[in-house]
Design a protein around this motif. Structure first.
Motif, PDB file in Angstrom:
ATOM      1  N   ASN A  93       0.814  -1.216   0.000  1.00  0.00           N
ATOM      2  CA  ASN A  93       0.000   0.000   0.000  1.00  0.00           C
ATOM      3  C   ASN A  93       0.850   1.270   0.000  1.00  0.00           C
ATOM      4  O   ASN A  93       0.345   2.361   0.224  1.00  0.00           O
ATOM      5  CB  ASN A  93      -0.962   0.004   1.194  1.00  0.00           C
ATOM      6  N   LYS A  94       2.156   1.113  -0.246  1.00  0.00           N
ATOM      7  CA  LYS A  94       3.061   2.268  -0.293  1.00  0.00           C
ATOM      8  C   LYS A  94       3.325   2.670  -1.736  1.00  0.00           C
ATOM      9  O   LYS A  94       3.734   1.847  -2.566  1.00  0.00           O
ATOM     10  CB  LYS A  94       4.377   1.947   0.414  1.00  0.00           C
ATOM     11  N   THR A 119       5.316   5.453  -4.244  1.00  0.00           N
ATOM     12  CA  THR A 119       6.351   6.475  -4.357  1.00  0.00           C
ATOM     13  C   THR A 119       6.011   7.403  -5.517  1.00  0.00           C
ATOM     14  O   THR A 119       5.842   6.955  -6.651  1.00  0.00           O
ATOM     15  CB  THR A 119       7.740   5.853  -4.594  1.00  0.00           C
ATOM     16  N   THR A 129       7.423   8.800  -0.569  1.00  0.00           N
ATOM     17  CA  THR A 129       6.687   7.546  -0.470  1.00  0.00           C
ATOM     18  C   THR A 129       5.591   7.700   0.572  1.00  0.00           C
ATOM     19  O   THR A 129       5.868   8.086   1.712  1.00  0.00           O
ATOM     20  CB  THR A 129       7.627   6.391  -0.087  1.00  0.00           C
ATOM     21  N   GLU A 130       4.352   7.417   0.165  1.00  0.00           N
ATOM     22  CA  GLU A 130       3.205   7.595   1.052  1.00  0.00           C
ATOM     23  C   GLU A 130       2.364   6.322   1.107  1.00  0.00           C
ATOM     24  O   GLU A 130       2.319   5.552   0.148  1.00  0.00           O
ATOM     25  CB  GLU A 130       2.313   8.751   0.544  1.00  0.00           C
ATOM     26  N   ARG A 131       1.694   6.116   2.229  1.00  0.00           N
ATOM     27  CA  ARG A 131       0.747   5.008   2.346  1.00  0.00           C
ATOM     28  C   ARG A 131      -0.556   5.401   1.671  1.00  0.00           C
ATOM     29  O   ARG A 131      -1.119   6.451   1.961  1.00  0.00           O
ATOM     30  CB  ARG A 131       0.498   4.676   3.820  1.00  0.00           C
ATOM     31  N   GLU A 132      -1.023   4.567   0.773  1.00  0.00           N
ATOM     32  CA  GLU A 132      -2.295   4.788   0.079  1.00  0.00           C
ATOM     33  C   GLU A 132      -3.119   3.507   0.131  1.00  0.00           C
ATOM     34  O   GLU A 132      -3.337   2.828  -0.873  1.00  0.00           O
ATOM     35  CB  GLU A 132      -2.040   5.204  -1.384  1.00  0.00           C
ATOM     36  N   ALA A 170      -3.787   2.351  -3.655  1.00  0.00           N
ATOM     37  CA  ALA A 170      -2.577   1.753  -4.234  1.00  0.00           C
ATOM     38  C   ALA A 170      -2.897   0.696  -5.284  1.00  0.00           C
ATOM     39  O   ALA A 170      -2.249   0.638  -6.334  1.00  0.00           O
ATOM     40  CB  ALA A 170      -1.707   1.156  -3.128  1.00  0.00           C
ATOM     41  N   SER A 183       4.692  15.734   3.089  1.00  0.00           N
ATOM     42  CA  SER A 183       3.839  14.621   2.702  1.00  0.00           C
ATOM     43  C   SER A 183       2.753  15.084   1.733  1.00  0.00           C
ATOM     44  O   SER A 183       2.389  16.259   1.701  1.00  0.00           O
ATOM     45  CB  SER A 183       3.173  13.975   3.915  1.00  0.00           C
TER      46      SER A 183
END
Length: 211
Positions: free
Chosen positions: A162-163, A165, A175-178, A182, A206
Protein backbone atom coordinates in the motif's frame (compact mmCIF):
# COMPACT_ATOMS: atom_id res chain seq x y z
CA UNK A 1 19.68 30.44 -18.03
CA UNK A 2 21.40 29.93 -14.70
CA UNK A 3 25.15 29.23 -14.86
CA UNK A 4 27.89 28.63 -12.33
CA UNK A 5 30.77 30.26 -14.21
CA UNK A 6 31.54 32.42 -11.19
CA UNK A 7 32.46 29.36 -9.10
CA UNK A 8 35.89 27.78 -9.36
CA UNK A 9 36.21 24.03 -8.82
CA UNK A 10 37.50 24.58 -5.29
CA UNK A 11 34.63 26.97 -4.47
CA UNK A 12 32.12 24.54 -5.97
CA UNK A 13 33.45 21.79 -3.70
CA UNK A 14 33.19 24.03 -0.64
CA UNK A 15 29.60 25.01 -1.49
CA UNK A 16 28.67 21.36 -2.04
CA UNK A 17 30.27 20.14 1.18
CA UNK A 18 28.84 22.99 3.22
CA UNK A 19 25.34 22.30 1.91
CA UNK A 20 25.57 18.54 2.45
CA UNK A 21 26.84 18.96 6.00
CA UNK A 22 24.02 21.31 6.94
CA UNK A 23 21.33 19.19 5.28
CA UNK A 24 22.49 16.03 7.03
CA UNK A 25 22.32 17.91 10.33
CA UNK A 26 18.76 19.03 9.45
CA UNK A 27 19.70 22.71 9.67
CA UNK A 28 17.00 25.28 8.86
CA UNK A 29 17.71 26.93 5.51
CA UNK A 30 16.11 30.16 6.76
CA UNK A 31 18.76 30.49 9.49
CA UNK A 32 21.47 30.12 6.87
CA UNK A 33 19.77 32.92 4.95
CA UNK A 34 20.02 35.17 8.00
CA UNK A 35 23.78 34.73 8.37
CA UNK A 36 24.19 35.35 4.65
CA UNK A 37 22.24 38.60 5.05
CA UNK A 38 24.60 39.65 7.83
CA UNK A 39 27.70 38.91 5.76
CA UNK A 40 26.21 40.78 2.80
CA UNK A 41 25.68 43.83 5.02
CA UNK A 42 29.36 44.01 5.99
CA UNK A 43 31.03 42.41 2.97
CA UNK A 44 32.78 45.62 1.89
CA UNK A 45 34.39 46.15 5.30
CA UNK A 46 38.14 45.34 5.44
CA UNK A 47 37.67 42.92 8.36
CA UNK A 48 34.39 41.41 7.15
CA UNK A 49 35.63 37.82 7.34
CA UNK A 50 36.79 38.13 10.93
CA UNK A 51 33.57 39.91 11.92
CA UNK A 52 31.50 37.18 10.27
CA UNK A 53 33.11 34.37 12.26
CA UNK A 54 32.82 36.49 15.42
CA UNK A 55 29.11 36.94 14.64
CA UNK A 56 28.61 33.18 14.32
CA UNK A 57 30.28 32.65 17.69
CA UNK A 58 28.00 35.28 19.23
CA UNK A 59 24.93 33.55 17.80
CA UNK A 60 25.94 30.30 19.46
CA UNK A 61 26.74 32.00 22.77
CA UNK A 62 23.55 34.08 22.92
CA UNK A 63 21.27 31.96 20.77
CA UNK A 64 19.06 31.01 23.70
CA UNK A 65 18.09 34.69 24.03
CA UNK A 66 17.26 35.35 20.39
CA UNK A 67 16.12 31.94 19.13
CA UNK A 68 12.52 31.45 18.13
CA UNK A 69 12.39 27.76 19.01
CA UNK A 70 14.26 25.22 21.08
CA UNK A 71 16.02 24.01 17.93
CA UNK A 72 17.41 27.38 16.88
CA UNK A 73 20.54 27.18 19.04
CA UNK A 74 21.29 23.83 17.41
CA UNK A 75 21.01 25.40 13.98
CA UNK A 76 23.47 28.12 15.01
CA UNK A 77 25.95 25.51 16.25
CA UNK A 78 25.65 23.58 12.99
CA UNK A 79 26.20 26.70 10.90
CA UNK A 80 29.19 27.87 12.94
CA UNK A 81 30.82 24.44 12.87
CA UNK A 82 30.30 24.00 9.11
CA UNK A 83 31.51 27.52 8.29
CA UNK A 84 34.60 27.04 10.45
CA UNK A 85 35.31 23.80 8.63
CA UNK A 86 34.74 24.92 5.05
CA UNK A 87 35.08 28.72 4.96
CA UNK A 88 37.90 29.49 7.40
CA UNK A 89 40.41 29.36 4.55
CA UNK A 90 38.46 32.11 2.78
CA UNK A 91 38.31 34.51 5.76
CA UNK A 92 40.43 37.12 4.00
CA UNK A 93 38.05 37.22 1.02
CA UNK A 94 34.52 38.00 2.23
CA UNK A 95 33.15 38.29 -1.32
CA UNK A 96 34.21 34.71 -2.01
CA UNK A 97 32.66 33.52 1.26
CA UNK A 98 29.41 35.27 0.35
CA UNK A 99 29.38 33.62 -3.06
CA UNK A 100 30.03 30.15 -1.61
CA UNK A 101 27.39 30.60 1.11
CA UNK A 102 24.84 31.77 -1.46
CA UNK A 103 25.34 28.66 -3.54
CA UNK A 104 25.37 26.44 -0.45
CA UNK A 105 21.94 27.80 0.49
CA UNK A 106 20.57 27.09 -2.99
CA UNK A 107 22.02 23.60 -2.91
CA UNK A 108 20.56 22.91 0.55
CA UNK A 109 17.07 23.27 -0.94
CA UNK A 110 18.10 20.99 -3.81
CA UNK A 111 19.65 18.34 -1.57
CA UNK A 112 16.73 18.37 0.89
CA UNK A 113 14.57 16.73 -1.78
CA UNK A 114 17.28 14.33 -3.00
CA UNK A 115 17.63 10.81 -1.56
CA UNK A 116 20.02 11.47 1.32
CA UNK A 117 21.88 8.19 0.83
CA UNK A 118 22.95 9.38 -2.63
CA UNK A 119 24.63 12.47 -1.20
CA UNK A 120 28.22 12.40 -0.01
CA UNK A 121 30.84 14.91 1.02
CA UNK A 122 33.65 15.08 -1.50
CA UNK A 123 37.09 14.47 -0.05
CA UNK A 124 38.87 14.83 -3.36
CA UNK A 125 40.69 18.04 -4.27
CA UNK A 126 39.37 17.53 -7.80
CA UNK A 127 35.59 17.76 -7.81
CA UNK A 128 33.14 18.13 -10.65
CA UNK A 129 31.63 21.60 -10.68
CA UNK A 130 27.99 21.98 -9.75
CA UNK A 131 26.26 21.09 -12.99
CA UNK A 132 24.01 23.56 -14.74
CA UNK A 133 21.12 21.12 -14.24
CA UNK A 134 21.78 21.01 -10.47
CA UNK A 135 21.99 24.77 -10.38
CA UNK A 136 18.72 25.20 -12.26
CA UNK A 137 16.90 22.79 -9.95
CA UNK A 138 18.40 24.47 -6.90
CA UNK A 139 17.14 27.83 -8.15
CA UNK A 140 13.64 26.38 -8.69
CA UNK A 141 13.43 25.10 -5.13
CA UNK A 142 14.80 28.34 -3.72
CA UNK A 143 12.01 30.34 -5.35
CA UNK A 144 9.21 27.74 -5.09
CA UNK A 145 6.59 28.44 -2.44
CA UNK A 146 4.51 25.45 -1.41
CA UNK A 147 1.22 25.57 0.49
CA UNK A 148 -0.96 23.09 2.36
CA UNK A 149 -3.73 21.73 0.05
CA UNK A 150 -1.76 22.79 -3.05
CA UNK A 151 -2.36 20.33 -5.91
CA UNK A 152 0.58 19.03 -7.96
CA UNK A 153 1.04 16.63 -10.85
CA UNK A 154 2.94 13.51 -9.78
CA UNK A 155 4.34 10.44 -11.51
CA UNK A 156 3.86 7.08 -9.81
CA UNK A 157 7.40 5.65 -9.64
CA UNK A 158 6.73 2.46 -7.71
CA UNK A 159 4.04 0.61 -5.77
CA UNK A 160 4.92 -1.78 -2.94
CA UNK A 161 1.90 -3.08 -1.08
CA UNK A 162 0.00 0.00 0.00
CA UNK A 163 3.06 2.27 -0.29
CA UNK A 164 3.27 4.48 -3.36
CA UNK A 165 6.35 6.47 -4.36
CA UNK A 166 5.56 9.71 -6.19
CA UNK A 167 7.84 12.07 -8.11
CA UNK A 168 6.86 15.74 -8.38
CA UNK A 169 8.42 18.65 -10.29
CA UNK A 170 10.89 16.25 -11.87
CA UNK A 171 12.86 15.79 -8.66
CA UNK A 172 10.89 15.57 -5.40
CA UNK A 173 10.33 11.94 -4.40
CA UNK A 174 8.05 10.90 -1.56
CA UNK A 175 6.69 7.55 -0.47
CA UNK A 176 3.20 7.60 1.05
CA UNK A 177 0.75 5.01 2.35
CA UNK A 178 -2.29 4.79 0.08
CA UNK A 179 -4.27 1.84 1.49
CA UNK A 180 -7.43 2.64 -0.47
CA UNK A 181 -5.87 3.65 -3.77
CA UNK A 182 -2.58 1.75 -4.23
CA UNK A 183 -4.22 -1.24 -5.92
CA UNK A 184 -5.81 0.97 -8.58
CA UNK A 185 -2.62 2.80 -9.52
CA UNK A 186 0.02 1.84 -12.09
CA UNK A 187 3.72 2.65 -12.28
CA UNK A 188 4.35 5.49 -14.71
CA UNK A 189 0.84 6.89 -14.26
CA UNK A 190 0.45 10.67 -13.96
CA UNK A 191 -1.87 11.58 -11.10
CA UNK A 192 -2.88 14.55 -8.95
CA UNK A 193 -1.67 14.77 -5.36
CA UNK A 194 -2.41 17.29 -2.62
CA UNK A 195 0.19 18.63 -0.20
CA UNK A 196 -0.85 17.61 3.32
CA UNK A 197 2.18 18.76 5.36
CA UNK A 198 5.25 21.00 4.98
CA UNK A 199 8.64 20.91 6.69
CA UNK A 200 9.98 23.83 8.73
CA UNK A 201 11.89 25.16 5.72
CA UNK A 202 8.79 25.16 3.51
CA UNK A 203 9.58 22.04 1.46
CA UNK A 204 7.08 19.22 1.06
CA UNK A 205 6.78 16.71 3.91
CA UNK A 206 3.84 14.62 2.70
CA UNK A 207 1.22 14.39 -0.04
CA UNK A 208 -2.05 12.52 -0.67
CA UNK A 209 -3.50 11.09 -3.89
CA UNK A 210 -6.71 12.92 -4.83
CA UNK A 211 -7.98 11.45 -8.11
Amino acid sequence: MLTTESLTEAESQLAHNLAITLVKEDTDVNEVGKVIAYLRSIVDQPDAGRRFFSYLKTLVTNGWQIGHSGRTIGYYRNIERACNQYLQSQEANAQTMLKILGWAMRLMRYYKVSPIEEISISQSPQVEQISERQAEIAEVFQSQKFEIDQVLDATVLSIKGNKVTYEMLGRIKLTEREPKKAASLEEGQIVKVKITALKEDGTIKSVKFIN
